[in-house]
Motif scaffolding. Structure first.
Motif, short mmCIF file in Angstrom:
data_model
loop_
_atom_site.label_atom_id
_atom_site.label_comp_id
_atom_site.label_asym_id
_atom_site.label_seq_id
_atom_site.Cartn_x
_atom_site.Cartn_y
_atom_site.Cartn_z
N ILE A 104 -2.05 2.51 3.62
CA ILE A 104 -2.28 3.45 2.50
C ILE A 104 -1.97 4.88 2.94
O ILE A 104 -1.32 5.63 2.20
CB ILE A 104 -3.72 3.31 1.97
CG1 ILE A 104 -3.89 1.96 1.28
CG2 ILE A 104 -4.07 4.46 1.02
CD1 ILE A 104 -5.33 1.58 0.95
N ALA A 129 1.83 5.14 3.19
CA ALA A 129 2.47 5.07 1.87
C ALA A 129 2.35 6.38 1.10
O ALA A 129 3.27 6.74 0.37
CB ALA A 129 1.87 3.92 1.06
N HIS A 136 8.42 5.27 0.16
CA HIS A 136 6.98 5.01 0.05
C HIS A 136 6.70 3.60 -0.48
O HIS A 136 5.72 2.96 -0.09
CB HIS A 136 6.31 6.04 -0.87
CG HIS A 136 6.38 7.44 -0.37
ND1 HIS A 136 5.47 7.95 0.52
CD2 HIS A 136 7.24 8.45 -0.62
CE1 HIS A 136 5.76 9.21 0.80
NE2 HIS A 136 6.85 9.53 0.11
N LEU A 137 7.57 3.11 -1.37
CA LEU A 137 7.37 1.79 -1.96
C LEU A 137 7.42 0.67 -0.93
O LEU A 137 6.78 -0.37 -1.10
CB LEU A 137 8.42 1.52 -3.05
CG LEU A 137 8.28 2.33 -4.32
CD1 LEU A 137 9.43 2.02 -5.27
CD2 LEU A 137 6.95 2.07 -4.99
N VAL A 171 3.98 0.42 0.14
CA VAL A 171 3.10 0.02 -0.95
C VAL A 171 3.09 -1.49 -1.15
O VAL A 171 2.07 -2.08 -1.49
CB VAL A 171 3.48 0.77 -2.25
CG1 VAL A 171 2.73 0.22 -3.46
CG2 VAL A 171 3.20 2.26 -2.10
N ILE A 181 0.26 -3.44 0.49
CA ILE A 181 -1.13 -3.29 0.03
C ILE A 181 -1.65 -4.55 -0.66
O ILE A 181 -2.73 -5.03 -0.33
CB ILE A 181 -1.30 -2.02 -0.83
CG1 ILE A 181 -1.01 -0.79 0.05
CG2 ILE A 181 -2.68 -1.95 -1.46
CD1 ILE A 181 -0.90 0.53 -0.69
#
Length: 168
Positions: A88, A91, A159-160, A163, A166
């Motif tokens: 997190i 990301a 960033h994806l 992600v 997660i």
């Protein structure tokens, strides 16, 4: 859905292995994008790899000892949570320094992949070889396909790529 404890253990272990494999195999295609995003040079960008590996290596014997003392399940869960928190942070990082802190936490959390093999040894005497073979095959498949996925996601944002870990 799960008929016994051993099936549940395998599901958790395999999910954790997928998590670590996705993280390990998706970094290379996004390095240039991260480098441009934070304006760091090539010598510094390698710390994205180094930070995670350094903390994985440093924390493995510590977590192994803690798992002997407090139980494999407890330490496995702690490692999974540390990896999630690190993911997190990475990301949503807005600076390279914060990204490296997240990678360090991911490194500590990645010890769950080492604990997984120990847990397999603890619970699966007669089928250990088959399970370790399936474990290795699954990790290999993730390593084979994840770079293509990260290559696709980079068209939107680096960033994806983090992600996607997660939900796992």
């Amino acid at each position: 859905m799960f008929k016994n404890l051993r099936t549940k253990i395998l599901a958790v272990i395999f999910a954790g292995a997928i998590l670590i494999a996705i993280d390990g195999s998706t970094i290379s295609p996004i390095l240039e994008s991260i480098q441009h995003s934070f304006g760091v040079d090539e010598a510094v960008i390698t710390w994205i790899f180094n930070m995670e590996i350094l903390f994985l290596l440093l924390s493995t014997p510590i977590m192994a000892k803690l798992s002997d003392k407090y139980g494999r399940k407890n330490i496995y869960v702690i490692n999974a949570l540390l990896f999630l928190v690190g993911t997190i942070i990475v990301a949503f990082s807005q600076s390279f320094e914060i990204l490296l802190i997240g990678r360090a936490l991911q490194g500590v959390g990645a010890v769950l992949s080492v604990l997984a093999i120990t847990i397999i040894g603890d619970y699966f005497d007669e089928t250990r070889g088959t399970i370790l073979g399936a474990f290795g095959l699954m990790i290999a498949l993730v390593y084979a396909f994840s770079p293509a996925i990260s290559g696709f996601l980079i068209t939107f944002s680096w960033h994806l790529v983090f992600v996607i870990n997660i939900p796992v």
